[in-house]
Scaffold this motif. Structure first.
Motif, PDB file in Angstrom:
ATOM      1  N   LEU A 133       0.845  -1.197   0.000  1.00  0.00           N
ATOM      2  CA  LEU A 133       0.000   0.000   0.000  1.00  0.00           C
ATOM      3  C   LEU A 133       0.879   1.244   0.000  1.00  0.00           C
ATOM      4  O   LEU A 133       1.743   1.401   0.872  1.00  0.00           O
ATOM      5  N   ALA A 134       0.680   2.128  -0.961  1.00  0.00           N
ATOM      6  CA  ALA A 134       1.436   3.379  -1.037  1.00  0.00           C
ATOM      7  C   ALA A 134       0.840   4.408  -0.091  1.00  0.00           C
ATOM      8  O   ALA A 134      -0.350   4.355   0.228  1.00  0.00           O
ATOM      9  N   PRO A 135       1.656   5.348   0.417  1.00  0.00           N
ATOM     10  CA  PRO A 135       1.107   6.403   1.282  1.00  0.00           C
ATOM     11  C   PRO A 135       0.049   7.221   0.547  1.00  0.00           C
ATOM     12  O   PRO A 135       0.207   7.545  -0.632  1.00  0.00           O
ATOM     13  N   TYR A 136      -1.029   7.553   1.255  1.00  0.00           N
ATOM     14  CA  TYR A 136      -2.049   8.439   0.686  1.00  0.00           C
ATOM     15  C   TYR A 136      -1.537   9.873   0.682  1.00  0.00           C
ATOM     16  O   TYR A 136      -1.752  10.641  -0.238  1.00  0.00           O
ATOM     17  N   THR A 137      -0.822  10.228   1.752  1.00  0.00           N
ATOM     18  CA  THR A 137      -0.247  11.565   1.900  1.00  0.00           C
ATOM     19  C   THR A 137       1.056  11.444   2.669  1.00  0.00           C
ATOM     20  O   THR A 137       1.195  10.586   3.523  1.00  0.00           O
ATOM     21  N   THR A 138       2.004  12.326   2.382  1.00  0.00           N
ATOM     22  CA  THR A 138       3.241  12.420   3.138  1.00  0.00           C
ATOM     23  C   THR A 138       3.361  13.828   3.694  1.00  0.00           C
ATOM     24  O   THR A 138       3.283  14.804   2.948  1.00  0.00           O
ATOM     25  N   PHE A 139       3.508  13.936   5.023  1.00  0.00           N
ATOM     26  CA  PHE A 139       3.667  15.239   5.671  1.00  0.00           C
ATOM     27  C   PHE A 139       5.158  15.493   5.879  1.00  0.00           C
ATOM     28  O   PHE A 139       5.806  14.821   6.679  1.00  0.00           O
ATOM     29  N   SER A 140       5.698  16.464   5.190  1.00  0.00           N
ATOM     30  CA  SER A 140       7.139  16.706   5.227  1.00  0.00           C
ATOM     31  C   SER A 140       7.516  17.965   5.994  1.00  0.00           C
ATOM     32  O   SER A 140       8.694  18.225   6.200  1.00  0.00           O
ATOM     33  N   ARG A 141       6.544  18.747   6.413  1.00  0.00           N
ATOM     34  CA  ARG A 141       6.870  20.041   7.029  1.00  0.00           C
ATOM     35  C   ARG A 141       6.695  20.053   8.537  1.00  0.00           C
ATOM     36  O   ARG A 141       6.804  21.090   9.166  1.00  0.00           O
ATOM     37  N   ILE A 142       6.432  18.887   9.137  1.00  0.00           N
ATOM     38  CA  ILE A 142       6.186  18.863  10.571  1.00  0.00           C
ATOM     39  C   ILE A 142       7.500  18.977  11.333  1.00  0.00           C
ATOM     40  O   ILE A 142       7.673  19.807  12.199  1.00  0.00           O
ATOM     41  N   HIS A 143       8.465  18.099  10.996  1.00  0.00           N
ATOM     42  CA  HIS A 143       9.753  18.092  11.698  1.00  0.00           C
ATOM     43  C   HIS A 143      10.895  18.233  10.700  1.00  0.00           C
ATOM     44  O   HIS A 143      10.746  17.948   9.517  1.00  0.00           O
ATOM     45  N   THR A 144      12.028  18.649  11.218  1.00  0.00           N
ATOM     46  CA  THR A 144      13.229  18.718  10.392  1.00  0.00           C
ATOM     47  C   THR A 144      14.247  17.683  10.838  1.00  0.00           C
ATOM     48  O   THR A 144      15.307  17.562  10.258  1.00  0.00           O
TER      49      THR A 144
ATOM     50  N   ASP B  38      14.519  -1.641   9.308  1.00  0.00           N
ATOM     51  CA  ASP B  38      14.938  -1.627   7.903  1.00  0.00           C
ATOM     52  C   ASP B  38      13.951  -0.885   7.017  1.00  0.00           C
ATOM     53  O   ASP B  38      14.037  -0.950   5.791  1.00  0.00           O
ATOM     54  N   GLY B  39      12.991  -0.177   7.625  1.00  0.00           N
ATOM     55  CA  GLY B  39      12.009   0.583   6.856  1.00  0.00           C
ATOM     56  C   GLY B  39      10.723  -0.164   6.573  1.00  0.00           C
ATOM     57  O   GLY B  39       9.786   0.405   6.007  1.00  0.00           O
ATOM     58  N   SER B  40      10.644  -1.435   6.943  1.00  0.00           N
ATOM     59  CA  SER B  40       9.415  -2.188   6.682  1.00  0.00           C
ATOM     60  C   SER B  40       8.353  -1.856   7.715  1.00  0.00           C
ATOM     61  O   SER B  40       8.642  -1.627   8.888  1.00  0.00           O
ATOM     62  N   CYS B  41       7.119  -1.834   7.252  1.00  0.00           N
ATOM     63  CA  CYS B  41       5.962  -1.557   8.095  1.00  0.00           C
ATOM     64  C   CYS B  41       4.824  -2.371   7.501  1.00  0.00           C
ATOM     65  O   CYS B  41       4.530  -2.256   6.300  1.00  0.00           O
ATOM     66  N   PHE B  42       4.174  -3.222   8.301  1.00  0.00           N
ATOM     67  CA  PHE B  42       3.245  -4.169   7.717  1.00  0.00           C
ATOM     68  C   PHE B  42       2.092  -4.482   8.657  1.00  0.00           C
ATOM     69  O   PHE B  42       2.186  -4.304   9.870  1.00  0.00           O
ATOM     70  N   ILE B  43       0.993  -4.960   8.049  1.00  0.00           N
ATOM     71  CA  ILE B  43      -0.221  -5.319   8.774  1.00  0.00           C
ATOM     72  C   ILE B  43      -0.446  -6.816   8.628  1.00  0.00           C
ATOM     73  O   ILE B  43      -0.415  -7.344   7.510  1.00  0.00           O
ATOM     74  N   VAL B  44      -0.670  -7.497   9.742  1.00  0.00           N
ATOM     75  CA  VAL B  44      -1.026  -8.914   9.746  1.00  0.00           C
ATOM     76  C   VAL B  44      -2.429  -9.031  10.314  1.00  0.00           C
ATOM     77  O   VAL B  44      -2.703  -8.528  11.407  1.00  0.00           O
ATOM     78  N   GLN B  45      -3.336  -9.682   9.563  1.00  0.00           N
ATOM     79  CA  GLN B  45      -4.704  -9.877  10.030  1.00  0.00           C
ATOM     80  C   GLN B  45      -5.111 -11.332   9.854  1.00  0.00           C
ATOM     81  O   GLN B  45      -4.748 -11.980   8.866  1.00  0.00           O
ATOM     82  N   GLN B  46      -5.885 -11.833  10.817  1.00  0.00           N
ATOM     83  CA  GLN B  46      -6.259 -13.239  10.793  1.00  0.00           C
ATOM     84  C   GLN B  46      -7.135 -13.589   9.599  1.00  0.00           C
ATOM     85  O   GLN B  46      -7.078 -14.712   9.090  1.00  0.00           O
ATOM     86  N   ASP B  47      -7.958 -12.668   9.150  1.00  0.00           N
ATOM     87  CA  ASP B  47      -8.896 -12.980   8.078  1.00  0.00           C
ATOM     88  C   ASP B  47      -8.301 -12.786   6.683  1.00  0.00           C
ATOM     89  O   ASP B  47      -8.993 -12.945   5.687  1.00  0.00           O
ATOM     90  N   LEU B  48      -7.007 -12.436   6.595  1.00  0.00           N
ATOM     91  CA  LEU B  48      -6.348 -12.261   5.305  1.00  0.00           C
ATOM     92  C   LEU B  48      -5.247 -13.305   5.144  1.00  0.00           C
ATOM     93  O   LEU B  48      -4.519 -13.598   6.089  1.00  0.00           O
ATOM     94  N   ASP B  49      -5.113 -13.851   3.932  1.00  0.00           N
ATOM     95  CA  ASP B  49      -4.059 -14.831   3.691  1.00  0.00           C
ATOM     96  C   ASP B  49      -2.801 -14.184   3.121  1.00  0.00           C
ATOM     97  O   ASP B  49      -1.937 -14.855   2.578  1.00  0.00           O
ATOM     98  N   TYR B  50      -2.723 -12.854   3.232  1.00  0.00           N
ATOM     99  CA  TYR B  50      -1.524 -12.142   2.798  1.00  0.00           C
ATOM    100  C   TYR B  50      -1.227 -11.016   3.784  1.00  0.00           C
ATOM    101  O   TYR B  50      -2.074 -10.607   4.565  1.00  0.00           O
ATOM    102  N   VAL B  51       0.003 -10.544   3.737  1.00  0.00           N
ATOM    103  CA  VAL B  51       0.438  -9.437   4.589  1.00  0.00           C
ATOM    104  C   VAL B  51       0.301  -8.138   3.803  1.00  0.00           C
ATOM    105  O   VAL B  51       0.590  -8.090   2.606  1.00  0.00           O
ATOM    106  N   ILE B  52      -0.157  -7.073   4.469  1.00  0.00           N
ATOM    107  CA  ILE B  52      -0.263  -5.753   3.833  1.00  0.00           C
ATOM    108  C   ILE B  52       0.985  -4.950   4.189  1.00  0.00           C
ATOM    109  O   ILE B  52       1.287  -4.730   5.357  1.00  0.00           O
ATOM    110  N   GLU B  53       1.733  -4.544   3.167  1.00  0.00           N
ATOM    111  CA  GLU B  53       2.969  -3.792   3.369  1.00  0.00           C
ATOM    112  C   GLU B  53       2.696  -2.299   3.166  1.00  0.00           C
ATOM    113  O   GLU B  53       2.124  -1.902   2.145  1.00  0.00           O
ATOM    114  N   LEU B  54       3.100  -1.475   4.138  1.00  0.00           N
ATOM    115  CA  LEU B  54       2.971  -0.025   4.019  1.00  0.00           C
ATOM    116  C   LEU B  54       4.299   0.513   3.489  1.00  0.00           C
ATOM    117  O   LEU B  54       5.312   0.481   4.186  1.00  0.00           O
TER     118      LEU B  54
END
Length: 374
Positions: free
Chosen positions: A72-83, A323-339
């Motif tokens: 899943l690609a980001p819907y929005t990226t906030f770049s001005r909050i922190h430096t 390593d930059g990976s971020c993912f969702i594991v759900q019992q009702d899905l047979d695949y992992v959702i990668e952010l």
């Protein structure tokens, strides 16, 4: 086994599948162009299949290993909050500040200043009007989100505060510190109600959860203070630097179990009144049943990168790693959702709000993912 996606050049990406105990499988994705509907036309090399694709996500499978992942690609990226590097909350930074921003568009609303050095953790109280923070200055602070004033400062720890938890609606809070102690605090009187545990090793993560009725939490040796509110029938979970995961009764202070893992525990959370998760520095995610601490432990291992955050989500969980990976594991899905989007920068923390997921990263960006894109 898990399928991983790695950016290569414009229009191309690497694929890899890492089945446990077997050689890794490698392939690639190639974009052939954009269709009339605006959706990319993507093909996979031998050994991989593109099952589904739209403008924000792609589902890829590896038939040989009977596994698949949805990216899943980001819907929005906030770049001005922190430096500088961010945690999440409200979000905190290595520059000693916290910033409150509008969740819909990242617009800055308040700057909270008062900690010395890094702010390691921050979170909203259930009211959404007050913020709790902990820093390397060994101070725990409570802030007004409306005018950015610091209304309470707790002092007592002798090392940096690494994580916090809020008990019920927030009359009491818990902190875990590099000094090896977990403490219970009375917000109304700005006082420490007691040392819950003295571990002799840094406490990297804390979690508070309601206990299932079948779990024996023990009885307190002394009558609890009348200032303790909501601690009864609660468990306290501590992720420790000395490879130990400790669970005790929040009110009783009595041990429930002590589990030894493969490396330092960085984070922990409750999935239910008896199931818990904890992540280690060497990349293992342990799922344990408090009712049967000697039962076989489920271990999820994707890579050797540190597990930095865990969050209960729907009927599963969200995890992020160094390593930059971020993912969702759900019992009702047979695949992992990668952010996706973080590349190789550590993703420090993940939070959810309504139908959105926010992930913060060392690259100073906060990425928002829209669950409707799934």
């Amino acid at each position: 086994a898990f399928v991983f996606l790695h950016r290569k050049d414009e229009g191309e990406a690497w694929l890899s599948c890492h089945p446990p105990g077997k050689p890794s499988l490698y392939g690639s994705l190639t974009c052939q162009g954009i269709g009339l509907d605006g959706i990319p036309e993507v093909t996979a090399s031998e050994g991989f299949i593109v099952n589904e694709i739209n403008k924000k996500s792609i589902h890829i499978s590896c038939p040989k290993e009977s596994t698949s992942s949805k990216f899943l690609a980001p819907y929005t990226t906030f770049s001005r909050i922190h430096t500088k590097s961010v945690s999440l909350g409200v979000s905190s930074s290595t520059d000693g500040t916290m910033k409150i921003w509008q969740a819909s568009n990242g617009e800055l609303r308040r700057v909270l200043e008062g900690h010395v050095f890094d702010v390691n953790c921050c979170r909203f109280f259930p009211s959404g009007l007050v913020v709790l923070s902990g820093g390397m200055d060994a101070q725990l602070k409570i802030w007004s989100a409306e005018d950015a004033s610091c209304v309470v400062t707790f002092k007592g720890h002798k090392g940096g505060i690494l994580d916090t938890a809020i008990v019920d609606r927030g009359r009491n809070v818990v902190s875990g510190s590099r000094d090896g102690t977990a403490r219970l605090w009375d917000c109304g009187r700005s006082a420490c109600l007691g040392v819950l545990a003295d571990c002799g090793a840094s406490i990297n993560g804390v979690a508070v959860g309601a206990a299932d009725n079948s779990i024996n939490l023990g009885s307190p040796e002394q009558m609890p203070s009348e200032r303790e509110v909501g601690t009864e029938a609660k468990m306290l979970l501590l992720a420790r630097e000395d490879k130990k995961l400790q669970c005790l009764g929040l009110q009783s202070r009595q041990p429930v179990f002590l589990f030894i893992g493969s490396d330092a525990f960085n984070c922990c959370t409750f999935l239910s009144g008896f199931l818990l998760l904890a992540g280690t520095q060497d990349g293992n995610i342990y799922q344990l049943d408090v009712r049967s601490p000697r039962a076989p432990v489920q271990i999820i291992h994707r890579s050797g990168a540190p597990v930095l955050s865990l969050l209960s989500f729907r009927d599963g969980f969200i995890a992020s790693q160094g390593d930059g990976s971020c993912f969702i594991v759900q019992q009702d899905l047979d695949y992992v959702i990668e952010l996706t989007g973080a590349d190789c920068d550590p993703v420090y923390k993940v939070a959810t709000w309504e139908k959105q997921i926010y992930a913060c990263c060392r690259d100073s960006l906060v990425r928002r993912y829209q669950l409707s894109d799934l």
